[in-house]
Design a protein around this motif. Structure first.
Motif, PDB file in Angstrom:
ATOM      1  N   ARG A 269       0.834  -1.212   0.000  1.00  0.00           N
ATOM      2  CA  ARG A 269       0.000   0.000   0.000  1.00  0.00           C
ATOM      3  C   ARG A 269       0.861   1.252   0.000  1.00  0.00           C
ATOM      4  NH1 ARG A 269      -4.017  -2.614   4.595  1.00  0.00           N
ATOM      5  NH2 ARG A 269      -5.137  -4.029   3.164  1.00  0.00           N
ATOM      6  N   ALA A 270       1.998   1.196   0.668  1.00  0.00           N
ATOM      7  CA  ALA A 270       2.915   2.339   0.657  1.00  0.00           C
ATOM      8  C   ALA A 270       3.414   2.602  -0.764  1.00  0.00           C
ATOM      9  CB  ALA A 270       4.082   2.078   1.600  1.00  0.00           C
ATOM     10  N   TYR A 271       3.714   1.542  -1.488  1.00  0.00           N
ATOM     11  CA  TYR A 271       4.130   1.699  -2.892  1.00  0.00           C
ATOM     12  C   TYR A 271       3.021   2.327  -3.728  1.00  0.00           C
ATOM     13  CZ  TYR A 271       3.744  -0.021  -7.687  1.00  0.00           C
ATOM     14  OH  TYR A 271       3.482  -0.119  -9.027  1.00  0.00           O
ATOM     15  N   LEU A 272       1.789   1.845  -3.567  1.00  0.00           N
ATOM     16  CA  LEU A 272       0.674   2.359  -4.360  1.00  0.00           C
ATOM     17  C   LEU A 272       0.401   3.829  -4.060  1.00  0.00           C
ATOM     18  CD1 LEU A 272      -1.702  -0.733  -4.037  1.00  0.00           C
ATOM     19  CD2 LEU A 272      -0.623   0.062  -6.149  1.00  0.00           C
ATOM     20  N   LYS A 273       0.463   4.175  -2.782  1.00  0.00           N
ATOM     21  CA  LYS A 273       0.225   5.581  -2.417  1.00  0.00           C
ATOM     22  C   LYS A 273       1.307   6.487  -2.994  1.00  0.00           C
ATOM     23  CE  LYS A 273      -0.407   4.725   2.043  1.00  0.00           C
ATOM     24  NZ  LYS A 273      -0.665   4.947   3.488  1.00  0.00           N
ATOM     25  N   ARG A 274       2.568   6.035  -2.946  1.00  0.00           N
ATOM     26  CA  ARG A 274       3.648   6.862  -3.499  1.00  0.00           C
ATOM     27  C   ARG A 274       3.474   7.014  -5.009  1.00  0.00           C
ATOM     28  NH1 ARG A 274       8.718   7.989  -1.871  1.00  0.00           N
ATOM     29  NH2 ARG A 274       7.636   8.406   0.088  1.00  0.00           N
ATOM     30  N   LYS A 275       3.102   5.952  -5.681  1.00  0.00           N
ATOM     31  CA  LYS A 275       2.880   6.066  -7.122  1.00  0.00           C
ATOM     32  C   LYS A 275       1.747   7.055  -7.400  1.00  0.00           C
ATOM     33  CE  LYS A 275       2.018   3.522 -11.398  1.00  0.00           C
ATOM     34  NZ  LYS A 275       1.927   2.211 -12.089  1.00  0.00           N
ATOM     35  N   GLY A 276       0.696   6.976  -6.584  1.00  0.00           N
ATOM     36  CA  GLY A 276      -0.405   7.922  -6.740  1.00  0.00           C
ATOM     37  C   GLY A 276       0.056   9.356  -6.575  1.00  0.00           C
ATOM     38  N   GLU A 277       0.896   9.608  -5.575  1.00  0.00           N
ATOM     39  CA  GLU A 277       1.414  10.959  -5.345  1.00  0.00           C
ATOM     40  C   GLU A 277       2.235  11.438  -6.534  1.00  0.00           C
ATOM     41  OE1 GLU A 277       3.617  10.450  -1.789  1.00  0.00           O
ATOM     42  OE2 GLU A 277       1.853  10.213  -0.498  1.00  0.00           O
ATOM     43  N   LEU A 278       3.051  10.562  -7.090  1.00  0.00           N
ATOM     44  CA  LEU A 278       3.879  10.934  -8.234  1.00  0.00           C
ATOM     45  C   LEU A 278       3.038  11.293  -9.454  1.00  0.00           C
ATOM     46  CD1 LEU A 278       6.630   8.164  -7.913  1.00  0.00           C
ATOM     47  CD2 LEU A 278       6.901  10.601  -7.425  1.00  0.00           C
ATOM     48  N   LEU A 279       1.843  10.711  -9.525  1.00  0.00           N
ATOM     49  CA  LEU A 279       0.947  10.979 -10.652  1.00  0.00           C
ATOM     50  C   LEU A 279      -0.061  12.082 -10.334  1.00  0.00           C
ATOM     51  CD1 LEU A 279       0.354   7.291 -11.812  1.00  0.00           C
ATOM     52  CD2 LEU A 279       1.700   9.037 -13.002  1.00  0.00           C
ATOM     53  N   GLY A 280       0.092  12.721  -9.154  1.00  0.00           N
ATOM     54  CA  GLY A 280      -0.744  13.860  -8.818  1.00  0.00           C
ATOM     55  C   GLY A 280      -2.020  13.538  -8.068  1.00  0.00           C
ATOM     56  N   ILE A 429      12.037  -0.669 -12.303  1.00  0.00           N
ATOM     57  CA  ILE A 429      11.743  -1.108 -10.933  1.00  0.00           C
ATOM     58  C   ILE A 429      10.251  -0.976 -10.656  1.00  0.00           C
ATOM     59  CG2 ILE A 429      12.052  -0.520  -8.488  1.00  0.00           C
ATOM     60  CD1 ILE A 429      14.947   0.275  -9.193  1.00  0.00           C
ATOM     61  N   GLU A 430       9.696   0.159 -11.080  1.00  0.00           N
ATOM     62  CA  GLU A 430       8.262   0.375 -10.856  1.00  0.00           C
ATOM     63  C   GLU A 430       7.430  -0.615 -11.659  1.00  0.00           C
ATOM     64  OE1 GLU A 430       4.333   1.311 -10.878  1.00  0.00           O
ATOM     65  OE2 GLU A 430       5.445   1.655 -12.751  1.00  0.00           O
ATOM     66  N   SER A 431       7.852  -0.901 -12.877  1.00  0.00           N
ATOM     67  CA  SER A 431       7.129  -1.867 -13.702  1.00  0.00           C
ATOM     68  C   SER A 431       7.107  -3.243 -13.045  1.00  0.00           C
ATOM     69  CB  SER A 431       7.772  -1.958 -15.094  1.00  0.00           C
ATOM     70  OG  SER A 431       7.115  -2.914 -15.893  1.00  0.00           O
ATOM     71  N   GLN A 432       8.230  -3.626 -12.458  1.00  0.00           N
ATOM     72  CA  GLN A 432       8.296  -4.908 -11.766  1.00  0.00           C
ATOM     73  C   GLN A 432       7.386  -4.911 -10.536  1.00  0.00           C
ATOM     74  OE1 GLN A 432      12.044  -6.076  -9.805  1.00  0.00           O
ATOM     75  NE2 GLN A 432      11.894  -8.022 -10.912  1.00  0.00           N
ATOM     76  N   LEU A 433       7.389  -3.807  -9.792  1.00  0.00           N
ATOM     77  CA  LEU A 433       6.501  -3.705  -8.633  1.00  0.00           C
ATOM     78  C   LEU A 433       5.037  -3.740  -9.046  1.00  0.00           C
ATOM     79  CD1 LEU A 433       8.342  -0.997  -6.477  1.00  0.00           C
ATOM     80  CD2 LEU A 433       8.185  -3.472  -6.050  1.00  0.00           C
ATOM     81  N   GLN A 434       4.762  -3.125 -10.170  1.00  0.00           N
ATOM     82  CA  GLN A 434       3.413  -3.131 -10.718  1.00  0.00           C
ATOM     83  C   GLN A 434       2.933  -4.562 -10.958  1.00  0.00           C
ATOM     84  OE1 GLN A 434       2.079  -2.001 -15.126  1.00  0.00           O
ATOM     85  NE2 GLN A 434       2.967  -0.257 -14.063  1.00  0.00           N
ATOM     86  N   ASP A 435       3.809  -5.372 -11.561  1.00  0.00           N
ATOM     87  CA  ASP A 435       3.438  -6.754 -11.866  1.00  0.00           C
ATOM     88  C   ASP A 435       3.288  -7.601 -10.607  1.00  0.00           C
ATOM     89  OD1 ASP A 435       3.418  -6.249 -14.578  1.00  0.00           O
ATOM     90  OD2 ASP A 435       5.502  -6.859 -14.873  1.00  0.00           O
ATOM     91  N   PHE A 579      12.305   1.812  -4.232  1.00  0.00           N
ATOM     92  CA  PHE A 579      11.422   2.710  -4.987  1.00  0.00           C
ATOM     93  C   PHE A 579      11.046   3.926  -4.138  1.00  0.00           C
ATOM     94  CE2 PHE A 579       7.018   3.992  -5.903  1.00  0.00           C
ATOM     95  CZ  PHE A 579       7.134   4.389  -7.227  1.00  0.00           C
ATOM     96  N   LEU A 580      10.693   3.700  -2.884  1.00  0.00           N
ATOM     97  CA  LEU A 580      10.304   4.794  -1.997  1.00  0.00           C
ATOM     98  C   LEU A 580      11.472   5.741  -1.759  1.00  0.00           C
ATOM     99  CD1 LEU A 580       8.175   2.817   0.650  1.00  0.00           C
ATOM    100  CD2 LEU A 580       7.320   4.254  -1.221  1.00  0.00           C
ATOM    101  N   ASP A 581      12.666   5.195  -1.638  1.00  0.00           N
ATOM    102  CA  ASP A 581      13.846   6.014  -1.388  1.00  0.00           C
ATOM    103  C   ASP A 581      14.182   6.876  -2.611  1.00  0.00           C
ATOM    104  OD1 ASP A 581      16.192   6.691   0.308  1.00  0.00           O
ATOM    105  OD2 ASP A 581      17.293   5.774  -1.355  1.00  0.00           O
ATOM    106  N   ILE A 582      14.137   6.254  -3.796  1.00  0.00           N
ATOM    107  CA  ILE A 582      14.474   6.981  -5.025  1.00  0.00           C
ATOM    108  C   ILE A 582      13.491   8.118  -5.273  1.00  0.00           C
ATOM    109  CG2 ILE A 582      14.596   6.777  -7.551  1.00  0.00           C
ATOM    110  CD1 ILE A 582      15.649   3.940  -7.156  1.00  0.00           C
ATOM    111  N   THR A 583      12.228   7.895  -4.906  1.00  0.00           N
ATOM    112  CA  THR A 583      11.177   8.860  -5.260  1.00  0.00           C
ATOM    113  C   THR A 583      10.783   9.776  -4.110  1.00  0.00           C
ATOM    114  OG1 THR A 583       9.446   7.240  -4.685  1.00  0.00           O
ATOM    115  CG2 THR A 583      10.220   7.268  -6.974  1.00  0.00           C
ATOM    116  N   LYS A 584      11.495   9.751  -3.005  1.00  0.00           N
ATOM    117  CA  LYS A 584      11.048  10.514  -1.838  1.00  0.00           C
ATOM    118  C   LYS A 584      11.058  12.020  -2.071  1.00  0.00           C
ATOM    119  CE  LYS A 584      15.602  10.285   0.415  1.00  0.00           C
ATOM    120  NZ  LYS A 584      16.329   9.747   1.596  1.00  0.00           N
ATOM    121  N   ASN A 585      11.862  12.474  -3.029  1.00  0.00           N
ATOM    122  CA  ASN A 585      11.895  13.903  -3.325  1.00  0.00           C
ATOM    123  C   ASN A 585      11.145  14.261  -4.605  1.00  0.00           C
ATOM    124  OD1 ASN A 585      13.507  14.517  -1.066  1.00  0.00           O
ATOM    125  ND2 ASN A 585      15.322  13.770  -2.167  1.00  0.00           N
TER     126      ASN A 585
END
Length: 585
Positions: A269-280, A429-435, A579-585
């Motif tokens: 869920r943390a991954y999904l929420k971060r992806k959501g944030e990155l997409l606005g 990395i995100e594509s793999q997490l997606q799958d 993924f969370l570390d790379i995208t934290k900023n």
């Protein structure tokens, strides 16, 4: 390289003399088995058993070849009336031996000295597991006449409802941007790099289900009602228990896997929420962006480029796998593109009697489609490693069926990530997490949904509105706050053909099993290198003649405890943390 598969290695058409001859020959084989079954009590078991096995072997190879050809023809054209008619004839043929196979199982069950007979008859030794499995399952077999009636009634029961769902979803016309398109095409747009296209495609997809949701709801209700009825008649505690028995897997293993999965839900869920944030998005990820690609470099592939990419990456893993992939592309094993009348999704059909496989995809050129090809080619590789078995030893159970396919996914994605740099690495990395999120979180939601449908169907009929709400509830339980509560997918039960496979319920947890089991095996490969490959091939070969738990023991894995599953999930958690570390900023 042709975009459609060739089935000429089976037959060249329904008017092919070989096809006509084999259809007639199947009647002869059915008659031979019927007649020999009548003599069982007059012949010594040491003589009767190998003779009967021989008849069944010959029949099995022939009927499987005929059925495969017709099924594959139907998969690319569900509207062909000749195919539908011939499939009905074949289903009728297979139903004719239901009584005899019930007698066969009970005959084996009565043999107190079965192991002695096997030991004293060399050509039965390779069937030791098969025969003991038949003996064990005899306790769930009804009387001969009832088994025959069930098989015949199934032609207008579960099998017919399954066919209807396939037909409705494969011929559904979706209104999109003033034009008509197919369900497969519109679902492929979920991977588009344009946010506007993804959202509009999702809305068009959801709207299209209004045309077919009621008849598909009837299909699902009657399929699950029949499974409930049969599981009770046969003496199983539930439909799930019946399917675990078929899967040669214990409830203990299933419970251990889901125990570990539930523990790791917050991480996904943390991954999904971060992806959501990155997409606005502020309230979790809306469904239409679940498969949104991240990163500015979105590579697309032609079929030729997909072949080159797969062969290159698998060559460094295993030459025999890379060689098989080249063969699959060059010898027209694969049907690539979506079109009206073709079923959605992807699958691989092993054809051990001709030492080949056939693969169906709905290829659109995305990296995800290339990964899907890798997945299905993993099934083909599994087929390659079991094709030397005797004819009645070529079926592997549902859970291990997804092992080689998911192992392939892991190999191809890890190789791609290792060679990528900068933003492309993040994208991969995100594509793999997606799958992996799909085979863990979405599969968990589907397992919850099917379990609930089975339970509620005992007491009531579930209309489309009931199924829609139930699907939303199960998505909420699995995805939690990682998914936008206002934009889920209430119709996933309509488009997923896995719910509609007659005699194959709960075709969901095997994906989670395969995904985690394969990752555990991949970790061993990383530790042992090339020395692991012979063990891997031996393990795949053993999947048709062992229980799930015994197969795992070959790799020193205990599936009945959560620890193994936690170890595999921790590998995914490390990728999420990265993924969370790379995208934290």
């Amino acid at each position: 390289m042709k975009p459609e598969w060739s089935l000429d290695a089976l037959y060249k058409g329904y008017q092919d003399e070989a096809f006509i001859k084999d259809l007639k020959k199947s009647d002869v084989q059915i008659a031979l088995i019927k007649e020999y079954i009548k003599t069982l009590d007059t012949v010594e078991p040491a003589e009767a058993l190998p003779a009967l096995i021989g008849y069944i072997e010959e029949y099995s190879v022939l009927i499987n070849k005929l059925s495969a050809y017709v099924f594959l023809r139907k998969s690319t054209d569900t509207t062909n009336s000749e195919t539908v008619a011939i499939m009905g004839k074949l289903q009728d043929k297979t139903s004719q031996l239901s009584k005899e196979f019930a007698i066969f199982k009970k005959y084996i069950a009565k043999l107190d000295n079965l192991d002695e007979i096997i030991a004293g008859t060399p050509n039965l030794e390779n069937y030791r597991f098969f025969l003991n499995h038949q003996k064990e399952n005899a306790k769930y077999t009804l009387n001969d006449e009832v088994e025959e009636v069930i098989a015949k009634m199934n032609l207008s029961g579960a099998s017919a409802w399954s066919t209807m769902q396939q037909y409705l979803t494969s011929t559904l016309e979706v209104d999109y941007n003033g034009e008509k398109t197919t369900l497969s095409d519109i679902r492929n747009l979920a991977y588009n790099s344009d946010a506007k296209i993804r959202k509009e495609a999702y809305e068009a997809e959801i709207a299209s289900y209004e045309k077919i949701k009621d008849p598909v709801a009837f299909s699902l209700n009657h399929l699950k009602f029949q499974a409930n009825t049969l599981s009770a008649l046969r003496g199983h505690d539930s439909a799930l228990a019946m399917n675990l028995k078929r899967a040669m897997m214990t409830q203990e293993t299933l419970d251990a896997m889901f125990t570990a999965i539930r523990e790791y839900l917050p991480k996904f869920r943390a991954y999904l929420k971060r992806k959501g944030e990155l997409l606005g998005h502020k309230n979790g990820l809306p469904w239409y962006d679940l498969f949104a690609p991240l990163g500015s470099t979105q590579r697309t592939f032609s079929v030729e480029e997909a072949k080159e990419y797969l062969v290159k990456h698998f060559r460094s893993f295993s030459d025999d796998l890379a060689d098989m992939i080249e063969t699959a592309f060059d010898e027209e094993w694969i049907d690539f593109y979506p079109h009206a009348g073709k079923v959605g999704g992807a699958f691989c059909y092993n054809l051990p009697y001709i030492k080949q496989s056939r693969i169906l995809t709905n290829f659109d050129g995305s990296l995800s489609d290339v990964v899907t090809l890798a997945h299905e080619l993993g099934h083909a590789y599994h087929g390659l490693n079991i094709q030397e078995h005797l004819p009645l030893n070529t079926d592997y159970s549902m859970p291990v069926a997804e092992t080689a396919s998911t192992f392939n996914e892991t190999v191809i994605m890890n190789a791609a990530i290792a060679e990528a740099q900068g933003e492309e690495k993040l994208t991969l990395i995100e594509s793999q997490l997606q799958d992996v999120t799909q085979i863990i979180i979405d599969i968990y939601s589907r397992f919850l949904f099917e379990s609930a449908v089975f339970e509620r169907r005992k007491e009531a009929f579930l209309f489309s509105s009931d199924l829609e709400q139930l699907m939303l509830d199960c998505q909420k339980e699995a995805y939690g706050d990682g998914l936008d509560a206002e934009v889920r997918h209430p119709f996933m039960w309509v488009c997923k053909g896995h719910y509609y496979r007659d005699s194959l319920d709960f075709y969901n947890f095997p994906y989670a099993f395969g995904g985690l089991f394969a990752r555990g095996l991949y970790a061993k490969y990383q530790e042992e290198g090339e020395a692991f490959l012979p063990k891997y091939r031996t393990l795949l070969n053993a999947t048709t003649v062992n229980t799930v738990e015994d197969v795992a023991k070959m790799a020193e894995i205990d599936l009945t405890k959560p620890d193994f599953w936690r170890q595999s999930l921790s590998m995914v958690a490390e990728s999420i943390d990265l993924f969370l570390d790379i995208t934290k900023n």
